[in-house]
Design a protein around this motif. Structure first.
Motif, PDB file in Angstrom:
ATOM      1  N   VAL A  31       0.809  -1.307   0.047  1.00 16.41           N
ATOM      2  CA  VAL A  31       0.072  -0.061   0.009  1.00 16.41           C
ATOM      3  C   VAL A  31       0.842   1.321   0.093  1.00 16.41           C
ATOM      4  O   VAL A  31       0.505   2.070  -0.615  1.00 16.41           O
ATOM      5  N   GLU A  32       1.994   1.147   0.900  1.00 13.47           N
ATOM      6  CA  GLU A  32       2.779   2.269   0.890  1.00 13.47           C
ATOM      7  C   GLU A  32       3.480   2.583  -0.613  1.00 13.47           C
ATOM      8  O   GLU A  32       3.805   3.688  -0.716  1.00 13.47           O
ATOM      9  N   ARG A  33       3.545   1.561  -1.312  1.00 15.65           N
ATOM     10  CA  ARG A  33       4.246   1.798  -2.689  1.00 15.65           C
ATOM     11  C   ARG A  33       3.269   2.009  -3.737  1.00 15.65           C
ATOM     12  O   ARG A  33       3.426   2.232  -4.903  1.00 15.65           O
ATOM     13  N   GLY A  34       1.783   2.483  -3.372  1.00 12.64           N
ATOM     14  CA  GLY A  34       0.929   2.412  -4.146  1.00 12.64           C
ATOM     15  C   GLY A  34       0.263   1.316  -5.133  1.00 12.64           C
ATOM     16  O   GLY A  34      -0.271   1.468  -5.933  1.00 12.64           O
ATOM     17  N   ILE A  46      -9.115 -22.688  -4.995  1.00  7.56           N
ATOM     18  CA  ILE A  46      -8.202 -21.813  -5.035  1.00  7.56           C
ATOM     19  C   ILE A  46      -8.840 -20.517  -5.811  1.00  7.56           C
ATOM     20  O   ILE A  46      -9.409 -20.419  -6.594  1.00  7.56           O
ATOM     21  N   LEU A  47      -8.557 -19.427  -4.621  1.00  6.30           N
ATOM     22  CA  LEU A  47      -8.969 -18.206  -5.145  1.00  6.30           C
ATOM     23  C   LEU A  47      -7.634 -17.370  -5.416  1.00  6.30           C
ATOM     24  O   LEU A  47      -6.663 -17.434  -4.622  1.00  6.30           O
ATOM     25  N   PHE A  48      -7.570 -16.534  -6.533  1.00 10.23           N
ATOM     26  CA  PHE A  48      -6.645 -15.676  -6.531  1.00 10.23           C
ATOM     27  C   PHE A  48      -6.954 -14.104  -6.598  1.00 10.23           C
ATOM     28  O   PHE A  48      -8.094 -13.834  -7.230  1.00 10.23           O
ATOM     29  N   GLY A  49      -6.471 -13.239  -6.054  1.00  7.35           N
ATOM     30  CA  GLY A  49      -7.099 -11.759  -5.917  1.00  7.35           C
ATOM     31  C   GLY A  49      -5.882 -10.927  -5.324  1.00  7.35           C
ATOM     32  O   GLY A  49      -4.696 -11.078  -5.424  1.00  7.35           O
ATOM     33  N   ARG A  50      -6.595  -9.725  -5.006  1.00  5.52           N
ATOM     34  CA  ARG A  50      -5.842  -8.536  -4.361  1.00  5.52           C
ATOM     35  C   ARG A  50      -6.272  -8.004  -3.158  1.00  5.52           C
ATOM     36  O   ARG A  50      -7.256  -7.705  -2.831  1.00  5.52           O
ATOM     37  N   ILE A  51      -5.131  -7.824  -2.156  1.00  9.33           N
ATOM     38  CA  ILE A  51      -5.631  -7.279  -0.915  1.00  9.33           C
ATOM     39  C   ILE A  51      -5.337  -5.811  -1.216  1.00  9.33           C
ATOM     40  O   ILE A  51      -4.090  -5.383  -1.453  1.00  9.33           O
ATOM     41  N   THR A  52      -6.323  -4.894  -1.107  1.00  9.90           N
ATOM     42  CA  THR A  52      -6.549  -3.629  -1.573  1.00  9.90           C
ATOM     43  C   THR A  52      -6.295  -2.464  -0.592  1.00  9.90           C
ATOM     44  O   THR A  52      -6.050  -3.114   0.641  1.00  9.90           O
ATOM     45  N   ALA A  53      -5.988  -1.210  -0.730  1.00 14.65           N
ATOM     46  CA  ALA A  53      -5.837  -0.300   0.200  1.00 14.65           C
ATOM     47  C   ALA A  53      -7.300   0.028   0.914  1.00 14.65           C
ATOM     48  O   ALA A  53      -7.190   0.607   1.872  1.00 14.65           O
ATOM     49  N   GLU A  54      -8.461  -0.611   0.506  1.00 13.78           N
ATOM     50  CA  GLU A  54      -9.598   0.029   0.993  1.00 13.78           C
ATOM     51  C   GLU A  54      -9.932  -0.539   2.155  1.00 13.78           C
ATOM     52  O   GLU A  54      -9.552  -1.958   2.218  1.00 13.78           O
ATOM     53  N   ASP A  69     -11.960  -1.901  11.263  1.00 14.54           N
ATOM     54  CA  ASP A  69     -11.719  -1.896   9.837  1.00 14.54           C
ATOM     55  C   ASP A  69     -10.830  -2.446   9.321  1.00 14.54           C
ATOM     56  O   ASP A  69      -9.585  -2.452   9.809  1.00 14.54           O
ATOM     57  N   GLU A  70     -10.937  -3.436   8.358  1.00 10.14           N
ATOM     58  CA  GLU A  70      -9.774  -4.244   7.761  1.00 10.14           C
ATOM     59  C   GLU A  70      -9.817  -4.080   6.480  1.00 10.14           C
ATOM     60  O   GLU A  70     -10.684  -3.705   5.461  1.00 10.14           O
ATOM     61  N   PRO A  71      -8.583  -4.627   5.760  1.00  8.31           N
ATOM     62  CA  PRO A  71      -8.453  -4.445   4.487  1.00  8.31           C
ATOM     63  C   PRO A  71      -9.403  -5.391   3.585  1.00  8.31           C
ATOM     64  O   PRO A  71      -9.933  -6.401   4.154  1.00  8.31           O
ATOM     65  N   LYS A  72      -9.933  -4.689   2.334  1.00  8.71           N
ATOM     66  CA  LYS A  72     -10.795  -5.601   1.254  1.00  8.71           C
ATOM     67  C   LYS A  72      -9.811  -6.306   0.512  1.00  8.71           C
ATOM     68  O   LYS A  72      -8.898  -5.809  -0.148  1.00  8.71           O
ATOM     69  N   LEU A  73     -10.220  -7.479   0.268  1.00  5.87           N
ATOM     70  CA  LEU A  73      -9.580  -8.477  -0.818  1.00  5.87           C
ATOM     71  C   LEU A  73     -10.490  -8.748  -1.873  1.00  5.87           C
ATOM     72  O   LEU A  73     -11.710  -9.217  -1.386  1.00  5.87           O
TER      73      LEU A  73
END
Length: 410
Positions: free
Chosen positions: A163-166, A221-229, A248-252
């Motif tokens: 997240v810090e790297r955007g 098996i699920l592939f995804g992204r943990i977002t900044a939201e 408040d936790e990250p949205k995947l």
């Protein structure tokens, strides 16, 4: 090895009656199956539970009895790690549209924040190493979940750095793995050691490469992204059987989903015996090693009455006065979340509460053998603790030179 290979060891009861996704806990309690291995029919889909819900079951996978788990785990690092990597196409799964509601994700208790994935192992890459750990996930919609990431553990740090790297943290989430892979994922290890540790436990591990990620043989098996939201997560019942607070936790967000034909979904009951075993038993070899630095340790268990997490019993071969006190301090240092330790002699059956209580009743004097540590860091899961906690230890060992006075005749 995979989940289906474990069925012969677990010997689950297979129940064909169809159950709703929010009826599981009451159904299991009525049948007396809270902590028994089962495969259930949840709205037409298979759900497996409780494959790691007892020491006996864990011992079967490891090839030892219930008494030798800590010793086996303490020695496992001496075994060679055999990790084979092959292409993802060799895994017998098919791609399907991402829809979490096509999976039998359960809602366990009426006040839960929603339906929860509780046995999802999150796999993330850090340079040339990988992290695998279990995170609870509250379903938000067909393609996304709120993921509980605990700071400063490794997945949290990887997500924070991304997240810090955007960027977003790319992950795989695997559900329905071999119980020993699940156990390895629940064990706190040095960075990047989860796969090699799982290999040592399992006698070898095959991983499947897809893009930048490696996954084990899994039912889903699920592939995804943990977002900044961040989104609201909870309430959720934690290890003590009490509700954790809402955060408040990250949205995947999931982009791809693969499943085996007639897949078996795996579920861990929040606050149940399996949840406690997976959180607490991995500390037994750590305690064993810490205590072995100060005296002759024979065995260690974490106790079921303390959720396999807050208390332990340490068995030693006492060779000099003070060994038990040193064992108490070493055990408490091994696991900062632990709150109490009872040290016993090697003639006490540490899996028997009656035997341990006998040792306390006949070999312990509070003014001489009780240790209290105030103002220590404890566990946030302990509802009785504040910013700090008190810890205790009981020396329930026989005095040196007076062993005959304490020898049991019957």
């Amino acid at each position: 090895m995979n989940l289906r290979d474990a069925i012969d060891h677990a010997k689950p009861e297979i129940i064909d009656d169809e159950i709703g996704h929010d009826e599981i806990i009451s159904f299991l309690r009525k049948r007396g199956l809270d902590n028994k291995p089962v495969i259930l029919n949840v709205e037409g889909k298979k759900v497996a539970k409780n494959f790691v819900a007892s020491r006996e079951l864990l011992g079967r996978y490891l090839g030892v009895d219930a008494y030798n788990i800590a010793r086996e785990l303490a020695e496992v690092e001496r075994k060679g790690a055999k990790v084979e990597i092959v292409d993802f196409s060799e895994l017998d799964v098919g791609k399907t549209e991402v829809n979490l509601y096509d999976l039998p994700v359960l809602k366990y208790f009426p006040r839960d924040g929603g339906r929860y994935i509780t046995a999802g192992v999150v796999i993330a890459r850090s340079g040339e190493t990988y992290n695998a750990s279990i995170h609870r996930m509250m379903v938000l919609d067909e393609t996304s979940v709120a993921t509980r990431l605990v700071p400063p553990r490794h997945t949290y740090l990887l997500w924070k750095e991304a997240v810090e790297r955007g960027e977003e943290l790319e992950v795989a989430v695997v559900i329905g793995v071999h119980p020993l892979f699940l156990f390895a994922s629940a064990t706190r290890l040095p960075e990047g050691e989860e796969f090699s540790y799982a290999s040592r436990l399992m006698g070898g591990l095959r991983l499947y490469r897809k893009d930048n990620l490696l996954v084990p043989d899994s039912e889903i098996i699920l592939f995804g992204r943990i977002t900044a939201e961040r989104v609201r997560e909870g309430p959720f019942v934690d290890i003590t059987g009490t509700y954790d607070r809402i955060r408040d936790e990250p949205k995947l967000v999931f982009d791809e989903m693969y499943v085996k034909e007639d897949f078996i979904y795996y579920s861990i009951t929040p606050g149940g015996r399996e949840h406690q075993m997976l959180m607490g038993v991995p500390y037994e070899p750590v305690i064993y090693k810490f205590v072995s630095n100060v005296c002759k340790v024979k065995n260690v268990i974490t106790t079921p009455g303390s959720c396999h997490y807050f208390h332990s019993v340490v068995q030693i071969e006492k060779r000099s006065e003070g060994d038990a006190k040193n064992a108490i301090m070493a055990a408490l240092a091994a696991n900062p979340s632990m709150k109490g330790v009872i040290v016993v002699d090697d003639d006490i059956d540490i899996l028997s509460y009656e035997d341990v209580e006998f040792a306390v009743a006949t070999r312990f004097q509070p003014d001489r053998d009780f240790v209290v540590v105030s103002g220590a860091r404890g566990s946030s899961l302990d509802p009785s603790a504040g910013k700090t906690t008190s810890k205790w230890g009981i020396d329930a060992t026989k005095p040196i030179g007076r062993e005959d006075e304490f020898r049991r005749i019957i």
